[in-house]
Design a protein around this motif. Structure first.
Motif, PDB file in Angstrom:
ATOM      1  N   LEU A  26       0.850  -1.183   0.000  1.00 15.04           N
ATOM      2  CA  LEU A  26       0.000   0.000   0.000  1.00 15.04           C
ATOM      3  C   LEU A  26       0.885   1.231   0.000  1.00 15.04           C
ATOM      4  O   LEU A  26       1.638   1.467   0.947  1.00 15.04           O
ATOM      5  N   ASP A  27       0.808   2.010  -1.072  1.00 17.43           N
ATOM      6  CA  ASP A  27       1.595   3.239  -1.225  1.00 17.43           C
ATOM      7  C   ASP A  27       0.884   4.367  -0.485  1.00 17.43           C
ATOM      8  O   ASP A  27      -0.191   4.809  -0.896  1.00 17.43           O
ATOM      9  N   LEU A  28       1.482   4.849   0.610  1.00 21.38           N
ATOM     10  CA  LEU A  28       0.844   5.860   1.436  1.00 21.38           C
ATOM     11  C   LEU A  28       0.844   7.238   0.787  1.00 21.38           C
ATOM     12  O   LEU A  28      -0.003   8.079   1.104  1.00 21.38           O
ATOM     13  N   SER A  29       1.775   7.469  -0.094  1.00 21.07           N
ATOM     14  CA  SER A  29       1.825   8.776  -0.751  1.00 21.07           C
ATOM     15  C   SER A  29       1.046   8.789  -2.060  1.00 21.07           C
ATOM     16  O   SER A  29       0.477   9.807  -2.442  1.00 21.07           O
ATOM     17  N   GLY A  30       0.992   7.639  -2.740  1.00 19.50           N
ATOM     18  CA  GLY A  30       0.309   7.576  -4.028  1.00 19.50           C
ATOM     19  C   GLY A  30      -1.125   7.104  -3.963  1.00 19.50           C
ATOM     20  O   GLY A  30      -1.838   7.077  -4.968  1.00 19.50           O
ATOM     21  N   ILE A  31      -1.570   6.694  -2.749  1.00 16.20           N
ATOM     22  CA  ILE A  31      -2.934   6.199  -2.537  1.00 16.20           C
ATOM     23  C   ILE A  31      -3.255   5.093  -3.548  1.00 16.20           C
ATOM     24  O   ILE A  31      -4.262   5.132  -4.263  1.00 16.20           O
ATOM     25  N   SER A  32      -2.373   4.106  -3.606  1.00 12.67           N
ATOM     26  CA  SER A  32      -2.580   2.985  -4.520  1.00 12.67           C
ATOM     27  C   SER A  32      -2.118   1.702  -3.858  1.00 12.67           C
ATOM     28  O   SER A  32      -1.342   1.720  -2.900  1.00 12.67           O
ATOM     29  N   VAL A  33      -2.605   0.574  -4.375  1.00 14.98           N
ATOM     30  CA  VAL A  33      -2.197  -0.735  -3.874  1.00 14.98           C
ATOM     31  C   VAL A  33      -1.622  -1.518  -5.041  1.00 14.98           C
ATOM     32  O   VAL A  33      -2.122  -1.440  -6.166  1.00 14.98           O
ATOM     33  N   SER A  34      -0.562  -2.245  -4.773  1.00 18.54           N
ATOM     34  CA  SER A  34       0.081  -3.013  -5.838  1.00 18.54           C
ATOM     35  C   SER A  34       0.325  -4.440  -5.391  1.00 18.54           C
ATOM     36  O   SER A  34       0.407  -4.742  -4.197  1.00 18.54           O
ATOM     37  N   CYS A  35       0.438  -5.314  -6.404  1.00 20.98           N
ATOM     38  CA  CYS A  35       0.673  -6.739  -6.163  1.00 20.98           C
ATOM     39  C   CYS A  35       1.241  -7.335  -7.439  1.00 20.98           C
ATOM     40  O   CYS A  35       0.701  -7.109  -8.532  1.00 20.98           O
ATOM     41  N   ASN A  36       2.343  -8.071  -7.290  1.00 20.05           N
ATOM     42  CA  ASN A  36       2.951  -8.759  -8.443  1.00 20.05           C
ATOM     43  C   ASN A  36       3.211  -7.814  -9.615  1.00 20.05           C
ATOM     44  O   ASN A  36       3.011  -8.150 -10.784  1.00 20.05           O
ATOM     45  N   GLY A  37       3.650  -6.599  -9.298  1.00 25.97           N
ATOM     46  CA  GLY A  37       3.995  -5.650 -10.345  1.00 25.97           C
ATOM     47  C   GLY A  37       2.833  -4.865 -10.922  1.00 25.97           C
ATOM     48  O   GLY A  37       3.031  -3.946 -11.728  1.00 25.97           O
ATOM     49  N   LYS A  54     -11.082  -5.429  -6.161  1.00 27.15           N
ATOM     50  CA  LYS A  54      -9.798  -4.913  -6.618  1.00 27.15           C
ATOM     51  C   LYS A  54      -8.657  -5.880  -6.307  1.00 27.15           C
ATOM     52  O   LYS A  54      -7.733  -6.043  -7.120  1.00 27.15           O
ATOM     53  N   LEU A  55      -8.714  -6.527  -5.158  1.00 28.22           N
ATOM     54  CA  LEU A  55      -7.675  -7.503  -4.823  1.00 28.22           C
ATOM     55  C   LEU A  55      -7.739  -8.705  -5.759  1.00 28.22           C
ATOM     56  O   LEU A  55      -6.705  -9.250  -6.156  1.00 28.22           O
ATOM     57  N   ARG A  56      -8.949  -9.104  -6.134  1.00 26.66           N
ATOM     58  CA  ARG A  56      -9.090 -10.196  -7.116  1.00 26.66           C
ATOM     59  C   ARG A  56      -8.519  -9.781  -8.460  1.00 26.66           C
ATOM     60  O   ARG A  56      -7.838 -10.567  -9.136  1.00 26.66           O
ATOM     61  N   ASN A  57      -8.784  -8.541  -8.855  1.00 27.79           N
ATOM     62  CA  ASN A  57      -8.269  -8.048 -10.136  1.00 27.79           C
ATOM     63  C   ASN A  57      -6.743  -8.018 -10.157  1.00 27.79           C
ATOM     64  O   ASN A  57      -6.129  -8.173 -11.223  1.00 27.79           O
ATOM     65  N   LEU A  58      -6.156  -7.798  -9.002  1.00 30.40           N
ATOM     66  CA  LEU A  58      -4.696  -7.807  -8.903  1.00 30.40           C
ATOM     67  C   LEU A  58      -4.119  -9.217  -8.813  1.00 30.40           C
ATOM     68  O   LEU A  58      -2.905  -9.398  -8.907  1.00 30.40           O
ATOM     69  N   GLY A  59      -4.996 -10.204  -8.612  1.00 27.79           N
ATOM     70  CA  GLY A  59      -4.529 -11.582  -8.455  1.00 27.79           C
ATOM     71  C   GLY A  59      -3.850 -11.823  -7.124  1.00 27.79           C
ATOM     72  O   GLY A  59      -2.991 -12.710  -7.004  1.00 27.79           O
ATOM     73  N   LEU A  71      -6.786   3.767  -5.548  1.00 26.19           N
ATOM     74  CA  LEU A  71      -7.897   3.574  -4.628  1.00 26.19           C
ATOM     75  C   LEU A  71      -8.604   4.894  -4.387  1.00 26.19           C
ATOM     76  O   LEU A  71      -7.980   5.957  -4.440  1.00 26.19           O
ATOM     77  N   SER A  72      -9.898   4.818  -4.098  1.00 22.17           N
ATOM     78  CA  SER A  72     -10.591   6.015  -3.628  1.00 22.17           C
ATOM     79  C   SER A  72     -10.122   6.290  -2.202  1.00 22.17           C
ATOM     80  O   SER A  72      -9.491   5.436  -1.557  1.00 22.17           O
ATOM     81  N   SER A  73     -10.415   7.479  -1.693  1.00 20.24           N
ATOM     82  CA  SER A  73      -9.942   7.832  -0.361  1.00 20.24           C
ATOM     83  C   SER A  73     -10.494   6.887   0.707  1.00 20.24           C
ATOM     84  O   SER A  73      -9.773   6.472   1.624  1.00 20.24           O
ATOM     85  N   LYS A  74     -11.773   6.505   0.594  1.00 16.98           N
ATOM     86  CA  LYS A  74     -12.372   5.598   1.575  1.00 16.98           C
ATOM     87  C   LYS A  74     -11.799   4.193   1.429  1.00 16.98           C
ATOM     88  O   LYS A  74     -11.538   3.504   2.426  1.00 16.98           O
ATOM     89  N   GLU A  75     -11.615   3.723   0.187  1.00 19.70           N
ATOM     90  CA  GLU A  75     -10.997   2.408  -0.017  1.00 19.70           C
ATOM     91  C   GLU A  75      -9.605   2.384   0.596  1.00 19.70           C
ATOM     92  O   GLU A  75      -9.220   1.406   1.260  1.00 19.70           O
ATOM     93  N   PHE A  76      -8.862   3.446   0.383  1.00 19.89           N
ATOM     94  CA  PHE A  76      -7.507   3.540   0.927  1.00 19.89           C
ATOM     95  C   PHE A  76      -7.524   3.468   2.453  1.00 19.89           C
ATOM     96  O   PHE A  76      -6.755   2.722   3.066  1.00 19.89           O
ATOM     97  N   ASP A  77      -8.411   4.237   3.083  1.00 18.83           N
ATOM     98  CA  ASP A  77      -8.469   4.265   4.544  1.00 18.83           C
ATOM     99  C   ASP A  77      -8.866   2.915   5.127  1.00 18.83           C
ATOM    100  O   ASP A  77      -8.309   2.474   6.138  1.00 18.83           O
ATOM    101  N   VAL A  78      -9.836   2.241   4.490  1.00 22.88           N
ATOM    102  CA  VAL A  78     -10.270   0.928   4.980  1.00 22.88           C
ATOM    103  C   VAL A  78      -9.144  -0.088   4.825  1.00 22.88           C
ATOM    104  O   VAL A  78      -8.831  -0.839   5.763  1.00 22.88           O
ATOM    105  N   GLU A  98     -19.521  -2.498   4.608  1.00 22.06           N
ATOM    106  CA  GLU A  98     -19.698  -3.691   3.791  1.00 22.06           C
ATOM    107  C   GLU A  98     -19.524  -3.379   2.304  1.00 22.06           C
ATOM    108  O   GLU A  98     -18.913  -4.160   1.560  1.00 22.06           O
ATOM    109  N   VAL A  99     -20.047  -2.228   1.881  1.00 16.30           N
ATOM    110  CA  VAL A  99     -19.931  -1.830   0.474  1.00 16.30           C
ATOM    111  C   VAL A  99     -18.464  -1.650   0.084  1.00 16.30           C
ATOM    112  O   VAL A  99     -18.011  -2.148  -0.957  1.00 16.30           O
ATOM    113  N   TYR A 100     -17.698  -0.973   0.932  1.00 14.53           N
ATOM    114  CA  TYR A 100     -16.294  -0.721   0.588  1.00 14.53           C
ATOM    115  C   TYR A 100     -15.436  -1.971   0.733  1.00 14.53           C
ATOM    116  O   TYR A 100     -14.439  -2.126   0.011  1.00 14.53           O
TER     117      TYR A 100
END
Length: 225
Positions: A133-144, A199-204, A149-156, A190-192
């Protein structure tokens, strides 16, 4: 940014919380040392403002316990004592800065900003399993691969990754992400969670968000022994 205030003088603690909220932070107060340590060990905060003299467990003991558990979040200690030995003891145990009561509001906020700025410079990423989880870029990465993420997705997700395999109650996620005064309901969580799972599934990712009925959510690594 989330700040925990551990201070047994309720009027002062509540005033600090109000001051922090007025400056845009999420803040909450705990009025007992043992409760404060338990809360701090959740490791979901960006900063702790900690009084020295507390019922149950004093501030020195709390700092020592946090550092022994490798919890490195910044600690700003408050004390009515101006004695040099107390300040040195707190700093030696792992506190980051000291303020002697009484202090000015602008001084407290300046200390908070400085400590949070230092923390951000030192920690720019949180990892759990194959997730980064990139704290400055507000993004999540996996396997390259990376996803914004939206702000709420990032916070959760940040809360979940900081807690790791420990459960976080749905109500706590609601309070920490949406705020105590929000009209949001638990269905928002629950929604978020559903958004993040997709998104985690999409990243594999092999890291899954697991729901425990009447307990909360936590992360698990699939096929982990």
């Amino acid at each position: 940014m989330r700040i925990l205030v551990i201070e047994d003088e309720r009027l002062l603690a509540d005033s600090i919380v109000a001051l922090l909220k007025g400056d845009g932070y999420q803040a909450e107060a705990v009025y007992d040392g043992l409760d404060g340590l338990s809360q701090a060990k959740l490791d979901i905060y960006d900063l702790i403002i900690l009084d020295v003299m507390l019922p149950g467990m004093n501030g020195f003991q709390i700092v020592k316990e946090l550092r022994n558990n490798h919890i490195g979040l910044p600690v700003l200690m408050l004390t009515a004592k101006a004695d040099l030995d107390d300040r040195v003891r707190g700093l030696d145990l792992g506190a980051d800065y000291y303020l002697t009561k009484p202090f000015e509001s602008i001084e407290l906020l300046a200390c908070v900003r400085a400590l949070l700025r230092r923390q951000k410079e030192e920690v720019n990423e949180i990892t759990f399993g194959d997730l980064h989880l990139d704290l400055s870029g507000i993004s999540v990465s996996c396997n390259g691969e990376s996803l914004r993420l939206s702000s709420k997705e990032f916070d959760v997700l940040r809360l979940l990754m900081q807690a790791g395999s420990s459960n976080i109650p749905k109500a706590r996620i609601l309070d920490q992400v949406w705020g105590y005064d929000s009209e949001a309901i638990e269905n928002n969580v629950e929604v978020y969670i559903a958004f993040l799972r997709k998104k985690l599934r999409n990243l594999g990712s092999s890291t899954k968000i697991v729901a425990m009925r009447n307990v909360g959510y936590h992360l698990e690594i699939e096929n982990e022994n």
